[in-house]
Design an enzyme around this catalytic site. Structure first.
Site, PDB file in Angstrom:
ATOM      1  NE  ARG A 283      -8.661  19.069 -77.598  1.00  0.00           N
ATOM      2  CZ  ARG A 283      -9.722  19.312 -77.574  1.00  0.00           C
ATOM      3  NH1 ARG A 283     -10.565  18.335 -77.555  1.00  0.00           N
ATOM      4  NH2 ARG A 283     -10.018  20.983 -77.891  1.00  0.00           N
ATOM      5  NE  ARG A 298     -11.163   8.877 -77.969  1.00  0.00           N
ATOM      6  CZ  ARG A 298     -11.408  10.283 -77.445  1.00  0.00           C
ATOM      7  NH1 ARG A 298     -11.354  11.163 -76.661  1.00  0.00           N
ATOM      8  NH2 ARG A 298     -13.449  10.182 -78.015  1.00  0.00           N
ATOM      9  CD  GLU A 370     -16.681  16.175 -79.496  1.00  0.00           C
ATOM     10  OE1 GLU A 370     -16.984  17.693 -79.562  1.00  0.00           O
ATOM     11  OE2 GLU A 370     -17.472  15.059 -78.949  1.00  0.00           O
ATOM     12  CB  SER A 373     -18.838  20.161 -78.524  1.00  0.00           C
ATOM     13  OG  SER A 373     -18.938  20.724 -77.189  1.00  0.00           O
ATOM     14  NE  ARG A 411     -13.227  13.635 -83.373  1.00  0.00           N
ATOM     15  CZ  ARG A 411     -13.626  13.094 -82.453  1.00  0.00           C
ATOM     16  NH1 ARG A 411     -14.577  13.223 -81.940  1.00  0.00           N
ATOM     17  NH2 ARG A 411     -12.768  11.962 -81.193  1.00  0.00           N
TER      18      ARG A 411
END
Length: 445
Positions: A283, A298, A370, A373, A411
């Site tokens: 990403r 991130r 987070e 999701s 994560r």
């Protein structure tokens, strides 16, 4: 993609529901849609008139011929009608393409039970869990000042300098114990999802074509978030919307897994379909400049174990709850405190109609972040990819699709380091993970 029939029946209601997503930009160009619809209706009415005229004239031709009279003039009229019908059909094809392109940029409609809000501040906490107290318990303090995952991980093989040297910012290299822990986490997640939760493990391409990304909703709206793969010797054109040979690195294995059912008609007995895969995800993090620049939170490349379900439309809400539980099971087995959030309308993803976020506790940040999701897309992706099933009445109907992280591996590694750190900087390995670590119970220098 939204149901065009619903738009035609009650455009105002659809627009009102879209506005719950709370953005200053309009999601649907109502003027353009209305203009296209008016033209379509005009062409459709004219087409029906022409078809009726042609049928009437064709009968008249038969009557003339049966009487031995010339039908040349009437046949000429039929020929002229055919030309106009062909022209109308071509115009309708163009209109349908324009309408399709317009709707590709419109997000899914939130479900009625999704809280209305504009940001993550409006999300609603559903529950939380801690290994110390189970359901409803908050995270227990460590009893000493927490170090973050960077300080804990660097002595054990977490190397950001090498990642930057090889690729640039927001990349990392894992060596030794960190690489092994990362691999162990991915293997544990896959085994749990396949052996306990009934998913079929898959290995998928890490590059996909533009049609696959259009089907799941990443294109055309979010092209800037993707990495395009440019073949050597090409002129650098990466416009995947016009070039079906262009490839993109996957932002998540949701894309290839969901596209398994693109352009297919399943039997009802084949549902539900449950797929999982461990892949890297790529990403560009467009728009996230300055956010989470330290550490692994991130990154441009990270690994994830993805869950995808393709289900009967009557069962997608139950599947959302089930998949959320599947992600929670990983966190509980790893003894990681977390909470489950119901996202508000303004914080949901483009294709989602309802989303649960799982947020893991990070002691060094003193907050929840987070880590998974889980989204129900209902028929939104199915319409884009023409994914259907034959229902009990023998008619083709849209499947519902869901996707979720089970979990983001990087994560999770961060969470294990921070939550299982000990006062001397060593890391306790959760019991569920020790077999995947060759029996190692602690990581220490």
């Amino acid at each position: 993609m939204l149901d065009v029939v619903s738009l035609r029946k009650d455009l105002a209601a659809v627009v009102a529901t879209l506005e719950k997503r709370k953005t200053p930009q309009p999601f649907l160009d109502v003027q353009a849609f209305t203009a296209l619809e008016n033209t379509r209706k005009h062409l459709q009415v004219r087409t029906e008139e022409l078809q009726a005229q042609r049928n009437s004239l064709s009968k008249h031709i038969g009557q003339l011929k049966s009487k031995g009279e010339s039908a040349d003039a009437v046949m000429a009229q039929v020929g002229a009608i055919k030309e106009e019908l062909d022209s109308s059909a071509a115009q309708l094809d163009v209109l349908q393409e324009q309408l399709h392109a317009l709707l590709l940029g419109v997000p899914n409609l939130p479900q009625d039970d999704v809280p209305v809000g504009s940001s993550e501040a409006d999300n609603v906490e559903l529950r939380r869990w801690s290994p110390a107290g189970g359901a409803g318990a908050s995270a227990t303090p460590l009893g000493f000042e927490a170090q973050d995952h960077v300080a804990l991980g660097e002595p054990l093989g977490l190397d950001f300098e090498m990642g930057a040297k090889l690729s640039g910012s927001r990349f990392s290299v894992l060596k030794g114990p960190m690489a092994r822990l990362h691999r162990a986490l991915a293997a544990f997640m896959l085994d749990t999802q396949t052996e306990q939760h009934g998913y079929t493990e898959c290995y998928t391409p890490y590059m996909v074509n533009a049609n696959s990304l259009k089907a799941t909703g990443q294109l055309p709206k979010f092209e800037e978030d993707l990495f395009a793969a440019i073949k050597g010797g090409q002129d650098g054109d990466t416009d995947g919307l016009s070039d079906d040979t262009s490839l993109y690195l996957i932002p998540t294995s949701e894309v290839p897994l969901t596209n398994f059912v693109r352009d297919t008609i399943a039997t009802e007995a084949q549902l539900p379909m449950k797929f999982t895969a461990h892949t890297p995800c790529f990403r560009s993090e467009a728009g996230s400049h300055g956010r989470d620049t330290r550490g692994m939170i991130r990154q441009h490349q990270f690994d994830k174990v993805e869950m995808v379900q393709v289900v009967h439309p009557d069962h997608s809400e139950a599947a959302l709850q089930e998949m959320t539980g599947h992600a929670e099971a990983i966190l509980q087995a790893l003894e990681l405190p977390y909470r489950v959030m119901l996202l508000c309308t303004g914080d949901m993803g483009f294709g989602a109609t309802k989303t649960h976020d799982l947020e893991v506790w990070l002691p060094a940040q003193n907050t929840y972040r987070e880590i998974s999701s889980v989204s129900n897309c209902q028929a939104f992706q199915a319409r884009r990819m023409q994914a259907r099933f034959k229902n009990a009445a023998g008619k083709n109907d849209w499947v519902h699709t869901l996707n979720g992280s089970g979990l983001a591996v990087g994560r999770t590694l961060v969470a294990v380091l921070e939550n299982h750190q000990q006062a001397d900087g060593s890391i306790r390995i959760p019991a569920a993970l020790q077999a995947y670590m060759g029996g190692v119970k602690e990581l220490r220098l």
